[in-house]
Scaffold this motif. Structure first.
Motif, PDB file in Angstrom:
ATOM      1  N   ALA A 130       4.442   4.392  -3.070  1.00 53.07           N
ATOM      2  CA  ALA A 130       5.589   5.650  -3.276  1.00 53.07           C
ATOM      3  C   ALA A 130       6.880   5.030  -2.699  1.00 53.07           C
ATOM      4  CB  ALA A 130       5.066   6.732  -2.453  1.00 53.07           C
ATOM      5  N   ASN A 131       7.729   6.099  -2.178  1.00 57.42           N
ATOM      6  CA  ASN A 131       8.829   5.788  -1.393  1.00 57.42           C
ATOM      7  C   ASN A 131       9.311   6.547  -0.172  1.00 57.42           C
ATOM      8  OD1 ASN A 131      11.739   5.576  -1.126  1.00 57.42           O
ATOM      9  ND2 ASN A 131      11.961   4.754  -2.937  1.00 57.42           N
ATOM     10  N   ALA A 177       2.200  -3.372   9.367  1.00 57.18           N
ATOM     11  CA  ALA A 177       1.938  -2.569   8.243  1.00 57.18           C
ATOM     12  C   ALA A 177       1.837  -1.258   8.544  1.00 57.18           C
ATOM     13  CB  ALA A 177       0.914  -3.167   7.453  1.00 57.18           C
ATOM     14  N   LEU A 178       2.022  -0.372   7.725  1.00 57.28           N
ATOM     15  CA  LEU A 178       1.883   1.193   7.904  1.00 57.28           C
ATOM     16  C   LEU A 178       0.629   1.434   7.472  1.00 57.28           C
ATOM     17  CD1 LEU A 178       5.343   2.787   6.935  1.00 57.28           C
ATOM     18  CD2 LEU A 178       4.376   2.095   9.398  1.00 57.28           C
ATOM     19  N   LEU A 232       6.458   1.982  -0.275  1.00 56.43           N
ATOM     20  CA  LEU A 232       5.296   1.920   0.218  1.00 56.43           C
ATOM     21  C   LEU A 232       4.322   1.156  -1.061  1.00 56.43           C
ATOM     22  CD1 LEU A 232       4.922   5.742   1.576  1.00 56.43           C
ATOM     23  CD2 LEU A 232       5.145   3.533   2.761  1.00 56.43           C
ATOM     24  N   SER A 233       3.647   0.388  -0.281  1.00 53.29           N
ATOM     25  CA  SER A 233       2.793  -0.437  -1.257  1.00 53.29           C
ATOM     26  C   SER A 233       1.422   0.098  -1.227  1.00 53.29           C
ATOM     27  CB  SER A 233       2.670  -2.062  -0.624  1.00 53.29           C
ATOM     28  OG  SER A 233       2.033  -1.859   0.507  1.00 53.29           O
ATOM     29  N   PRO A 234       0.572  -0.120  -2.425  1.00 54.60           N
ATOM     30  CA  PRO A 234      -0.329   0.453  -2.759  1.00 54.60           C
ATOM     31  C   PRO A 234      -1.581  -0.084  -1.973  1.00 54.60           C
ATOM     32  CG  PRO A 234      -0.080  -0.798  -4.745  1.00 54.60           C
ATOM     33  CD  PRO A 234       1.213  -0.673  -3.817  1.00 54.60           C
TER      34      PRO A 234
END
Length: 956
Positions: free
Chosen positions: A484-485, A25-26, A475-477
């Protein structure tokens, strides 16, 4: 870390596992998840579990390092080669380099950091270089006949006029893989450097391959657990091309028995380059062509104070798209929305114009729907709770990604960077425009992305001529992130694009990337950070004043925070909040000594890359953006294979000599010395995860010298030890005046010409002997230092081996059974809890021994937490490997994670040749943390590890 179902919170990076990177995960730096073991950058989709890079030639270098007499026989003796190497080193002065590749016995690099190898000349660059090689045949191992095997692959002239020449060795029409000859000649005919590690002898005939090109590619795909079904599309000129645009061709590959005929295969759809033995089908080499990033979310996002509003751009006018294009495909890139992650531009995934010659797709925010950190300053672009919400901005995002790719293509192509077609950039006219996959995998879970298709981005860069693939994700919150993307963010795209730059410039003679998983991988991440932010600051899109802590990576994603541990502009010793550092590395800007300490789990390319990125930012502040762009890029072109930070420091110094006549040399030295990469800093090579920092600039050439001498003896027998290497870390890898010696038959050695000072890593080591490291102060006189070394009869470097083992083989992840006997307290043997019988490994000792002590380090490895450390154990001994006696058994108490002596029963250690070690239980099991029928919550419920086993004594 190996794949399993334990929650990511229980995982941590395995310090010794080569090629391990975080892919789960980022997350922000303070909340990082664990890496997948043996994974390489870029594994975020269906190919998440990727195999570690592998090069069997490293075994040759390792064997040479473990047996210094053999290594020196290639680099130092016999005469005249040894004398020639020493003579050339001495002639180049204090800052001269003659770095001998242990695997080939030929130069990895010959250079002079404070001058050129030759003076100005009007001769052709190729002749200048080859004349120099001809003048030193004993050093390069190439005579007149060998020169005839060289084929000039490339004479690339950079934007400063320097010729970068690459010759491939060819025998019977078959080229050599990796090894060859490279040279660099200035516009006025000065020879800057020669490198490449050419092979000394090649077979006269290739003969017939027993394995076909198709079978070799199939073996390569199987090796990486791939699913490719690419078919042959063309066979021509000795090359077989496949439908994924990859290919296979015959090559010579260096092995312990000499060059062997093999197939080089490039499987684009799997993302790997392989070399497969043409007789046996054995995999000799494997390298992922994917470069991935965990934390590449930069400014120039929707809502940014500068550059955050949609503005018109002429895609055709800039040469990115042809007139009246119907899809986003032009000279610089082809972009589509690969929402089903099949790596193909399906018709429904292509993006066409919004009107007549118009590509206007407005951005629509999802702030009200998502809430949380979403705002006008940090707008969300999709709703993770609503299937297919990403469709709203799908076309806008693809157009945005295409524009970013065109922008950075043009920036890198222009001077002073000069990443041109000749340098290997990405253009359709050369068949390798970037294949941009926007919103990759957005529709892999019924209108939503599955867990493998969020919070990441990657760049797969095959060799020149094959299109690279860039995959961008949603991108998940979270508590510190927005929905976002990655394709909407300039810096994440620029960062990924720069992976292509570094992997096309830091190459071997045949154009294959040589960036390693340790320091080379870390520099790859750092270069990507540096080039992206250098552009943004230079264009006025971001600011960098004298105030530290302004260059924060990941503001958009984290809604004003950062996804790095520190800002890029953190000076050493800074007290700024954005420069708070980590518990392992401490506060203030990072230095070379922080390598492996920034991330709590050990070495990690993104974390350790911050050292290099901050150093480059210091360099930018010291010499200016344009000069830094120039010498950092030229430094990549001058890099030897598998570079360390110190190799690249030297390359930047050499680049400044070429570009600026060395006028910035003192400044460059000061910058690097400030970050711990001074003249006496030490690193064995690019895979060294424990470098030693130093903060000094080069000493004067006329500094008085000292001498070190002494004797080495066996601590168990008292006998003299011959063939042992005594050397100074940082001064034993090619610099003029190498500080190293080999003990003679009587165990004595002498090292002269030592610059006075205190040296933190003076070591003695040899085949089968544990390395001893000391800190020594040397003055201008003579110092006597004796060494007492201990032979480990279970060490693989001394001839011991693993005869058999049970359980899963995690060798591809850097934690196979051989790591149990590698004399390292970092790497170890990782296995799994499968049966009550545990897992065992049988070790053939390097001789028959009367054991005086057996030592086991039961600590966890391979990225597992401490609960995977061995608890219950059993040790059995045998004379012949058939009849066994239980020598010891017991339980290591919880928390035992260091080398621990194990007492053997009387008589069970006399005259033995084999040891069988069994891991029975994990410390997590013993502590009651793994109740039956419950899902695992810690590593020790699934994995069972030990780091090292050593046997000491006298020959029996």
């Amino acid at each position: 870390m190996r794949p399993f179902s334990v929650p990511s919170a229980t995982r941590r990076v395995g310090a010794a596992a080569a090629g391990v990177v975080l892919l789960a995960a980022l997350l922000p730096a303070q909340a990082q998840a664990a890496p997948v073991p043996g994974a390489v950058t870029g594994a975020t989709d269906s190919k998440q579990q990727r195999r570690a890079d592998y090069d069997s030639r490293q075994n040759l270098a390792a064997a040479a390092a473990a047996q210094p007499t053999a290594a020196l026989s290639r680099a130092v003796v016999p005469a005249p080669a040894g004398n020639a190497v020493k003579t050339l080193r001495d002639s180049l002065g204090v800052q001269g380099i003659v770095d001998i590749d242990r695997a080939t016995g030929t130069p990895r690099r010959v250079a002079k950091l404070d001058g050129f190898l030759t003076g100005p000349s009007t001769k052709k660059p190729a002749k200048i270089a080859l004349d120099y090689v001809k003048a030193h045949p004993e050093v390069f191992g190439i005579d007149a006949a060998d020169l005839a095997t060289l084929v000039l692959r490339q004479d690339y002239v950079d934007v400063e006029g320097t010729h970068h020449l690459s010759w491939v060795q060819v025998a019977d029409g078959v080229p050599v893989f990796g090894n060859g000859l490279k040279a660099h000649v200035t516009a006025d005919g000065r020879l800057v450097q020669v490198d490449g590690s050419p092979l000394k002898a090649l077979p006269s005939s290739a003969g017939a391959a027993k394995v076909s090109a198709t079978a070799a590619r199939a073996a390569a795909v199987k090796d990486v657990f791939g699913t490719s079904t690419a078919k042959v599309t063309k066979t021509e000129g000795g090359k077989t091309t496949f439908s994924d645009k990859g290919n296979a061709k015959q090559v010579w590959f260096q092995t312990a028995s000499g060059p062997r005929l093999a197939w080089q295969t490039i499987a684009v759809d799997e993302g790997y380059v392989h070399v497969v033995d043409a007789a046996s089908g054995e995999v000799l080499y494997r390298k992922s062509t994917i470069a991935n990033d965990r934390a590449d979310v930069w400014q120039n996002y929707p809502g940014a104070p500068k550059g955050g509003k949609q503005q018109p751009v002429d895609l055709a006018g800039k040469g990115w798209l042809p007139n009246n294009a119907r899809v986003l495909s032009g000279n610089v890139a082809h972009v589509w929305s690969d929402v089903n992650d099949n790596d193909l531009p399906d018709a429904s995934e292509e993006v066409g114009p919004s009107g007549v010659r118009s590509w206007n797709y407005p951005f629509v925010d999802f702030n009200d729907e998502v809430g949380g950190l979403c705002s006008d300053a940090y707008p969300c672009s999709w709703d993770p709770e609503t299937p297919n919400s990403w469709q709203t901005n799908r076309k806008q995002n693809a157009v945005q990604l295409f524009a970013f790719l065109g922008t950075f293509h043009d920036h890198l192509k222009a001077g002073p960077i000069g990443f041109t077609r000749a340098a290997g950039n990405f253009e359709a006219q050369d068949g390798d425009a970037v294949q941009g996959q926007a919103m990759d995998g957005a529709n892999t879970a019924d209108g939503l992305p599955d867990a493998n298709h969020t919070d990441n981005a990657n760049m797969n860069t095959p060799p020149d001529g094959i299109p690279p693939v860039m995959q961008m994700y949603l991108l998940s919150p979270g508590p510190s992130s927005v929905a976002a993307n990655t394709g909407d963010e300039a810096d994440v795209v620029f960062h990924e694009y720069t992976h292509g730059l570094s992997n096309r410039l830091v190459v071997d003679a045949d154009g294959n990337s040589t960036l390693s998983d340790q320091q080379g991988g870390a520099m790859g991440e750092a270069w990507s950070d540096f080039y992206a932010w250098d552009y943004l600051v230079a264009k006025g899109l971001e600011k960098d004043t004298a105030k530290p802590g302004e260059v924060l990576v990941g503001k958009y994603w984290t809604a004003g925070g950062t996804i790095r541990y520190e800002a890029l502009d953190c000076p050493v010793g800074s007290a700024a909040t954005e420069c708070a550092g980590t518990p392992g590395a401490g506060p203030g800007g990072f230095t070379y000594g922080d390598y492996g300490k920034i991330y709590a789990g050990g070495p990690e390319v993104h974390a350790d890359g911050e050292i290099w990125a901050q150093t480059l930012w210091d360099l930018r502040q010291a010499v200016g953006s344009k000069t830094a762009q120039s010498i950092v890029t030229r430094g990549m072109e001058l890099s030897p294979s598998n570079p360390s930070f110190l190799d690249m420091r030297n390359s930047i110094l050499a680049a400044d000599l070429v570009v600026n006549k060395g006028k910035n040399a003192k400044t460059i030295w000061k910058v690097f010395a400030k970050r711990g990469m001074g003249y006496f800093a030490a690193a064995i090579d690019g895979d060294d995860a424990q470098p030693v920092e130093d903060f000094s600039t080069p000493p004067s050439a006329n500094t008085p010298r000292g001498t070190l001498k002494g004797k080495a003896t066996d601590s168990d027998t008292g006998a003299a030890v011959a063939g042992l290497t005594v050397a100074f870390g940082g001064h034993a890898s090619g610099f003029a005046g190498d500080y190293r010696a080999t003990t003679g038959a009587d165990g004595t050695y002498t090292i002269s010409g030592i610059i006075p000072g205190t040296y933190a890593k003076v070591y003695a080591r040899g085949a089968g002997y544990d390395q001893v490291v000391k800190t020594l102060s040397i003055n201008s006189g003579t110092k006597t230092e004796n060494w007492s070394v201990r032979k480990d009869w279970a060490a693989s470097s001394g001839g011991a081996s693993i005869v058999s083992f049970t359980g899963v083989d995690y060798t591809p992840y850097g934690c196979g059974p051989n790591e149990l006997i590698d004399q390292s307290q970092l790497a170890g043997w990782g296995s799994e809890i499968e049966t009550e019988a545990g897992q065992n490994a049988v070790i053939r000792l390097s001789g028959t021994v009367d054991v005086s002590e057996l030592v086991i380090n039961p600590s966890a490895t391979c990225g597992d937490d401490e609960t995977a450390s061995t608890g219950g154990y059993r040790v059995e001994t045998s004379v012949d490997g058939t009849t066994w006696a239980v020598a010891a058994s017991g339980t290591f108490p919880a928390g035992t994670v260091t080398p621990t002596p194990v007492a053997l029963a009387a008589g069970t250690g006399d005259g033995i040749g084999f040891v069988r070690f069994t891991m029975l239980t994990s410390q997590g099991q013993d502590a009651g943390l793994c109740p039956a029928g419950q899902p695992p919550t810690v590593s020790g419920c699934v994995f069972l590890d030990s780091t090292e086993l050593a046997v000491y004594g006298q020959a029996g």
